[in-house]
Design a protein around this motif. Structure first.
Motif, PDB file in Angstrom:
ATOM      1  N   ARG A   1       0.831  -1.061  -0.151  1.00 19.47           N
ATOM      2  CA  ARG A   1       0.044  -0.026   0.016  1.00 19.47           C
ATOM      3  C   ARG A   1       0.732   1.166   0.126  1.00 19.47           C
ATOM      4  N   ARG A   2       2.011   1.471  -0.776  1.00 23.55           N
ATOM      5  CA  ARG A   2       2.869   2.275  -0.696  1.00 23.55           C
ATOM      6  C   ARG A   2       2.478   3.687  -1.040  1.00 23.55           C
ATOM      7  N   VAL A   3       1.420   3.639  -1.927  1.00 20.56           N
ATOM      8  CA  VAL A   3       0.909   5.029  -2.156  1.00 20.56           C
ATOM      9  C   VAL A   3      -0.610   4.923  -2.233  1.00 20.56           C
ATOM     10  N   GLU A   4      -1.425   5.724  -1.326  1.00 21.99           N
ATOM     11  CA  GLU A   4      -2.827   5.697  -1.543  1.00 21.99           C
ATOM     12  C   GLU A   4      -2.952   7.124  -1.779  1.00 21.99           C
TER      13      GLU A   4
ATOM     14  N   ALA B   1      -1.650   4.878  -8.210  1.00 21.05           N
ATOM     15  CA  ALA B   1      -1.590   4.357  -6.858  1.00 21.05           C
ATOM     16  C   ALA B   1      -2.072   2.920  -6.408  1.00 21.05           C
ATOM     17  N   GLN B   2      -1.579   2.614  -5.342  1.00 19.29           N
ATOM     18  CA  GLN B   2      -1.838   1.199  -5.076  1.00 19.29           C
ATOM     19  C   GLN B   2      -3.296   0.984  -4.409  1.00 19.29           C
TER      20      GLN B   2
ATOM     21  N   ASP C   1       4.297   1.813   6.158  1.00 20.65           N
ATOM     22  CA  ASP C   1       4.365   0.715   4.935  1.00 20.65           C
ATOM     23  C   ASP C   1       3.654   1.506   3.872  1.00 20.65           C
ATOM     24  N   GLY C   2       3.199   2.787   3.873  1.00 20.91           N
ATOM     25  CA  GLY C   2       2.804   3.450   2.659  1.00 20.91           C
ATOM     26  C   GLY C   2       2.254   4.915   3.070  1.00 20.91           C
ATOM     27  N   THR C   3       1.778   5.725   2.573  1.00 23.22           N
ATOM     28  CA  THR C   3       1.358   6.974   2.598  1.00 23.22           C
ATOM     29  C   THR C   3       0.313   7.557   1.707  1.00 23.22           C
ATOM     30  N   TRP C   4      -0.319   8.446   1.844  1.00 27.59           N
ATOM     31  CA  TRP C   4      -1.238   9.146   1.308  1.00 27.59           C
ATOM     32  C   TRP C   4      -0.966  10.588   0.444  1.00 27.59           C
ATOM     33  N   VAL C   5      -1.623  10.514  -0.764  1.00 22.28           N
ATOM     34  CA  VAL C   5      -1.611  11.948  -1.482  1.00 22.28           C
ATOM     35  C   VAL C   5      -2.668  12.347  -1.703  1.00 22.28           C
ATOM     36  N   ALA C   6      -3.007  13.727  -2.067  1.00 24.31           N
ATOM     37  CA  ALA C   6      -4.263  14.303  -2.410  1.00 24.31           C
ATOM     38  C   ALA C   6      -4.473  14.510  -3.727  1.00 24.31           C
TER      39      ALA C   6
ATOM     40  N   VAL D   1       1.426  10.895  -7.244  1.00 27.04           N
ATOM     41  CA  VAL D   1       1.500   9.973  -6.801  1.00 27.04           C
ATOM     42  C   VAL D   1       2.911   9.399  -7.201  1.00 27.04           C
ATOM     43  N   GLY D   2       3.555   9.696  -8.314  1.00 28.32           N
ATOM     44  CA  GLY D   2       4.894   9.281  -8.908  1.00 28.32           C
ATOM     45  C   GLY D   2       5.841   9.752  -7.873  1.00 28.32           C
ATOM     46  N   LEU D   3       5.906  10.973  -7.378  1.00 29.67           N
ATOM     47  CA  LEU D   3       6.690  11.428  -6.463  1.00 29.67           C
ATOM     48  C   LEU D   3       6.729  10.448  -5.231  1.00 29.67           C
ATOM     49  N   ALA D   4       5.769  10.259  -4.524  1.00 30.90           N
ATOM     50  CA  ALA D   4       5.586   9.416  -3.293  1.00 30.90           C
ATOM     51  C   ALA D   4       5.989   8.058  -3.601  1.00 30.90           C
TER      52      ALA D   4
END
Length: 529
Positions: free
Chosen positions: A83-86, A104-105, A359-364, A369-372
């Motif tokens: 879940r590295r990017v949500e 994103a995942q 284990d992962g992070t959020w973006v808005a 997404v690509g950066l995270a």
């Protein structure tokens, strides 16, 4: 015994508000509404105790659970193991398609703080999520010349829905004359319509659970899940939940929340903005716990850093994932310098999370997404970091000690400006709002009004020497309303809701008692009819 829908039935709503689906929600209501009300009353009782000077601590009655080294949560299903990017956002149709296509995942589709709880937003959101779960969602925008078509890519995110918190009602569905809980309305309709479709496509009914304040509130969700699965003939553990640790009381019960939901939970999430709001609310009467300007409270603040380590340590000890939070920065159109600054801030935030053990992070925003992913790929080459246990067990003092920092007129003005801007958008039906190059949700207005309420009640004197009192608040609200007027123009005031928003914000700041949530009274006045 009756079921009544009082909201207007727009075309397509009949496919969501079917008789079997409403009967399912009614079953949940009749089974669990008494316990929900008891738990909400218990929140008020605990707050009264804290207001009276009682300290907050880890629950002593659950020490055996914390001390037992053997129990673990169920292993995550395949599509929740990495879940590295949500990406997160509201449930309008374009957003749902773009988020699912973002790379994103996971996509956390929010029926809570990123959505204004109007009847149409809630039911149309269910329509959109139903089509997304089936893989059939499309959109034709501006049909004809210059129009644009949206559809799902062959590969899309894992879909996770976030229902409303336990404290909110859905005023437009009555069961036996009582309103149903917004949480059960949102969960029930989504689960009833989509659980089997999601399973057929190799996924499952996954949920983010907001604003839990006690392990008994998690136990209630677990009971809801058990009944819901039984009714649809699905095995125990089919539902998977992620709980947002976005309240200070919830942080003190993180391990107990995992325990209560151990058959259904896969992760906890650091919901940082609501956590700051909850800290202020919990310590509303404590002059030693007054926070500085919102901008000065970051994840590097000692009490926030302790919170993140505590969540990661608790999760990984029990086999659950520990999700990072939202960096509110978003890409800035046509402003290269601002864009570079925003991307640098997001990169630094995600590097901090990945190095700490998240284990992962959020973006808005899809543009982040690509950066995270780049950051997490470099630091976390494996699907997760379950083997990483941060050093040091967080103490109660670690979690509650307020950091030093400025209490400035600029901070006060920013709280009022952003509070007015967000509440105005919320009254217009928007829940996720870009303001000053940040993506804001309801936590924004909650921090704004609770901080200024506490500053006033605790007789804070700003660094400028100005006392925070009713006169200063009134003058600042008038001034910031003028700022908004200058930006949007007179013609926007009738439909823009800025004056109404200013009135709501000022009323809440100057109230004798701190309202637990601004969305409660605002919903009753503006959306419940």
């Amino acid at each position: 015994m009756s079921i009544k829908i009082t909201g207007a039935l727009q075309p397509g709503y009949e496919t969501i508000l079917t008789e079997p689906a409403l009967a399912f929600v009614a079953l949940l209501h009749r089974s669990f509404e008494p316990m929900r009300q008891n738990l909400l009353a218990a929140r008020h009782e605990r707050q009264a105790q804290w207001n009276g000077g009682e300290s907050i601590d880890f629950p002593p009655e659950m020490s055996s659970v914390r001390d037992d080294p053997h129990w673990q949560v169920r292993a995550a299903p395949a599509d929740l193991s990495d879940r590295r990017v949500e990406i997160t956002g509201p449930c309008d149709r374009k957003m749902v398609i773009n988020a699912l296509n973002s790379g994103a995942q996971c996509f956390m589709a929010c029926l809570e703080d990123a959505s204004a709880p109007t009847w149409d937003v809630m039911v149309q959101g269910q329509v959109n999520l139903r089509d997304a779960a089936a893989g059939t969602i499309t959109l034709e925008e501006n049909k004809g010349s210059g129009g644009k078509s949206y559809k799902l890519n062959d590969k899309t995110c894992t879909l996770i829905a976030r229902p409303r918190g336990w404290h909110l009602d859905e005023a437009h569905m009555l069961v036996d004359g009582e309103r149903v809980a917004g949480a059960l309305f949102d969960f029930g309709l989504y689960f009833f319509h989509n659980a089997k479709a999601l399973l057929a496509r190799g996924s499952g009914p996954y949920f983010y659970l907001p604003k839990l304040e006690h392990y008994l509130e998690a136990r209630l969700w677990n009971d809801v899940f058990r009944l819901a699965q039984s009714v649809l003939g699905l095995p125990l553990g089919t539902i998977r939940a992620t709980v947002l640790i976005e309240t200070l009381p919830g942080a003190f019960m993180a391990e107990e929340i995992l325990y209560e939901l151990r058959d259904h939970i896969t992760a906890l999430n650091c919901g940082r903005w609501d956590y700051i709001f909850s800290y202020i609310k919990t310590f509303q009467n404590d002059g030693s716990k007054v926070l500085p300007d919102r901008a000065a409270v970051t994840m590097a603040s000692p009490f926030m850093a302790a919170y993140a380590r505590h969540v990661i340590r608790t999760c990984h000890k029990r086999g659950a994932h520990a999700m990072g939070g939202m960096s509110a920065f978003i890409p800035v159109k046509d402003d290269e310098a601002a864009n570079e600054k925003a991307f640098a801030a997001v990169r630094a935030d995600k590097e901090r999370e990945a190095k700490l053990g998240h284990d992962g992070t959020w973006v808005a925003h899809p543009g982040l997404v690509g950066l995270a992913r780049e950051v997490f790929d470099a630091i976390m080459p494996t699907p997760n970091q379950l083997g990483v246990i941060p050093d040091g067990v967080a103490t109660a003092d670690d979690l509650v000690t307020a950091p030093p920092g400025p209490k400035s007129r600029a901070g006060l003005d920013n709280n009022i400006n952003v509070g007015i801007g967000y509440i105005a958008a919320w009254l217009r039906g928007q829940g996720a709002v870009p303001l000053h190059n940040l993506m804001e949700d309801a936590a924004t207005a909650e921090i704004s009004r609770t901080q200024l309420w506490q500053w006033r009640m605790q007789k804070v004197v700003l660094d400028s020497g100005e006392p925070v009192d009713a006169a200063l608040i009134g003058a600042a609200v008038k001034e910031q309303l003028g700022v908004w007027k200058g930006q949007v123009g007179d013609n926007f005031f009738a439909t823009g809701k800025y004056q109404e928003a200013a009135d709501i914000l000022q009323t809440l700041i100057l109230a004798d008692e701190l309202a637990p949530f601004l969305t409660g009274p605002a919903y009753e006045f503006h959306f419940a009819g």
